[in-house]
Design a protein around this motif. Sequence first.
Motif, short mmCIF file in Angstrom:
data_model
loop_
_atom_site.label_atom_id
_atom_site.label_comp_id
_atom_site.label_asym_id
_atom_site.label_seq_id
_atom_site.Cartn_x
_atom_site.Cartn_y
_atom_site.Cartn_z
N UNK A 171 0.83 -1.21 0.00
CA UNK A 171 0.00 0.00 0.00
C UNK A 171 0.85 1.25 0.00
N UNK A 172 1.90 1.25 0.81
CA UNK A 172 2.76 2.42 0.85
C UNK A 172 3.44 2.65 -0.50
N UNK A 173 3.85 1.53 -1.16
CA UNK A 173 4.54 1.69 -2.44
C UNK A 173 3.58 2.11 -3.55
N UNK A 174 2.35 1.71 -3.45
CA UNK A 174 1.38 2.03 -4.51
C UNK A 174 0.52 3.23 -4.18
N UNK A 175 0.75 3.89 -3.02
CA UNK A 175 -0.07 5.04 -2.64
C UNK A 175 -0.06 6.16 -3.68
N UNK A 176 1.09 6.49 -4.28
CA UNK A 176 1.05 7.54 -5.29
C UNK A 176 0.13 7.22 -6.46
#
Length: 830
Positions: A171-176
């Motif tokens: 989730x953190x990596x795909x948040x953008x």
Amino acid sequence: MNNQQRPTLYLQPSVNTTTVVTTTTTTTTYAPIPLPSLPIPSSPKDPKVYPLLHAHLPKSLRQFPLLFPGGARATFRDGEVGEEEMPEEEELSSGDGWRQVKRGEGPDPPKESTPLPPLATQLNSAAPPSPLPSPHGSPPPPENIWPSAPPSGHSSPQPQAPIQPDTSLTTLLTLPSLLSHFSNLPPQLQSHVLLTFLRHSPLPVLRTLHSVLTSTLARDFLTLLPAELVSQILSYLTYSDLTRASRVSKTWRAIIDSDPVLWRDLLKSTNIWFDGHSENAFADAVLARRRREDLPLLGSLTLPHPYKMLLKSRHLSRMRWVNNQNPKHISFPAHGRAVVTCLIYSHGRIISASDDHSIHVYSPTTGEQLQALDGHEGGVWALAATKDTLVSGSTDRTVRIWDLSTGRCTHVFGGHTSTVRCLAIVKPEWIDVEHEGNIVTREKWPKRPLIVTGSRDHSLRVWTLPRPGDDEYRCYGADDTEVDPSEEEAEDNPYHRLHLTGHDHAVRALAARGRTLVSGSYDCTVRVWDIITGNCKWILVGHTQKVYSVVLDIHRNLACSGSMDSTVRVWNLSTGECQHTLNGHTSLVGLLGLSPSYLVSAAADSTLRVWNPDTGELCHTLAAHNGAITCFQHDEFKVLSGSDGTLKMWDIRDGSHVRDLLVDIVGVWQVVFEGRWCIAASNRADSTVLDVWDFGTDNDDGWVGEPPGGIYDEDEDEYDEEEDIEQAEVDDMEQDIGMAPSDTDDVDLEEAGMEEEDDDDDDDAWARRLSGPQASSSRQPASSHRSRRGRLLVAPKSGLGAGSSRPRTLPNIEETPTRPRVRHYGPRRR
């Protein structure tokens, strides 16, 4: 969040234990993992449309722990977390017989660091490599990315990656990318998505979001509305509601405290707004004190508008004096057995004068005698004070000026040929001055503070009040008990301005404000003077017996006088006519007091009467004393009166008796009050006692008293040179007009002789007895060879030292000391 800052994932150091021959524990720290930055908006966002775009998230959302599969732990830090929250220095790996060294640090015996392969994202080359495997789609990592342990002669297994990707990391990596997709959705779908998330969020998450949204989306209507509407809205609140509202925020407190319209309307709604002049005088005094102390005038959180201070002070004055049944009370002896002739309260000091020639200064909190001002050779019957300056008048015919900060007598003025019975200090103030053609201008008079003295020698004199540090002056005979100070040529005194003659008998009372002076005399008349020019504007005739008291209201342009004929008269100073004759007393009206709403008269018939000064209507009759009223003072809430054996308090609004402050004593000489303090001088068992009451409580620090007459001492000490020049020009012009000799000004010596004073004035009879042979008309004149000129003592710049000026021999004057001198010219000025 700032777009230039990137969220970061901080991994906890991993611990790897390898057992060969010995057990070696290796702790490896990892560089922070920069996560992808959020996309920059394609166009600038309007903060009004996107209020949360630049809002600072709470700390619990900017930094929180994460737990990965396998028990690995990490800390997520948003880009808004400052670098000062980062560790100052990362802990280095070490083991038994080896340690990791910093870059650039010299090698130690066979010890080796553990380099790690770089992550696909760009990292600081100086930081330890990341332990994460390459993301999907990245080129395969180079071989041997996990190095072996320090050389030990045996091989060791390959270390595993400290964390394994899961939903949190994904989730953190795909948040953008998620944010980009969300931004491109229509508003309805954005709302639907968010509500869907919120519907599936637990209560703690909803509470956190509520705290963020509430503080960000709240609107302070008091800061957005115009000031006029804010005052209108706040005007519907009571004082207690305003107090609570001022605690909402610093902004609200500043708005509420600094609104003059709000506090003015509250004063009016609670019936403690009087004529407007007393309120403005209070505000001017507060602002002048703040200017003198170099404090902010308005807008400061600790300095509210003066009207708020006035509201609190008047509310306390109305409530505490009635409800505080046990005020703090002390008593202490003063002046032996002598009669206290004057009593004033000024700047936290009790100042009393007596017929035993003395003046004492006391502390109201302890009763300690602070100073004893000795110098008069007769009873002291008149006092006035301003700041650290005290002016006294005595039966020894002199006027003395004292410095209360040191207790020194700095000036002695002579010139009166009989007892100085009354005096006043006239402070500069703005008044309406009417000119020819009915033109009214607003002017400040007098330009400098003045002293006005009235005497039993039938005359009044006007003096300039010396400033601190001015040249000291001591009249002829001031330091010689065998010489009569009345032989002083007052015109040689540089502080003497005017000699006002015209009364045919002793001047018993006076009142002065601005340019107007009103004097009452035993010749049954009241005279109105211009104290700048010396002209007598009106001779008010109507009383049939001696005038004992006068009061003045320059705002209403009226004066009131009380007489032995048992009447009180109200005079119109614009026309010189008697507006009202107030009947009801049956004996001498010896005392008068005037406030914005009430005129109070006290008489020897044991009653006080409260009148409406505008209509002449009788409001109340205060009848409970058994003897002549010897003293009283009043304000807009109460009356304190003293008579034989009692000191009583009355409610001035309904005329009811509130309480007795003193009972079962011989007599009450004087009473004064201001704010929370009340002081009375009385006689008990052949001794004089001062009683002090404090009606305040420990929480009443903001209680500011209003002095009698609304005359404050908070004006600036400095006077402009232009004002002095202007005053000098006025003096010169008036002196040119008044110096021409005139036959009509000649005075018959026999007609000008002092008449024997009547014995029905008890106060003056005491004065004559105390003055001894000096008051006798059979006293011999001073030797003709003695100079009758006073001494001007020049004060050096460095201190209060004095030096005498050269005396000038005056021609001999053959006249008795008790007779006024013949003046063949009009009023002279200095």
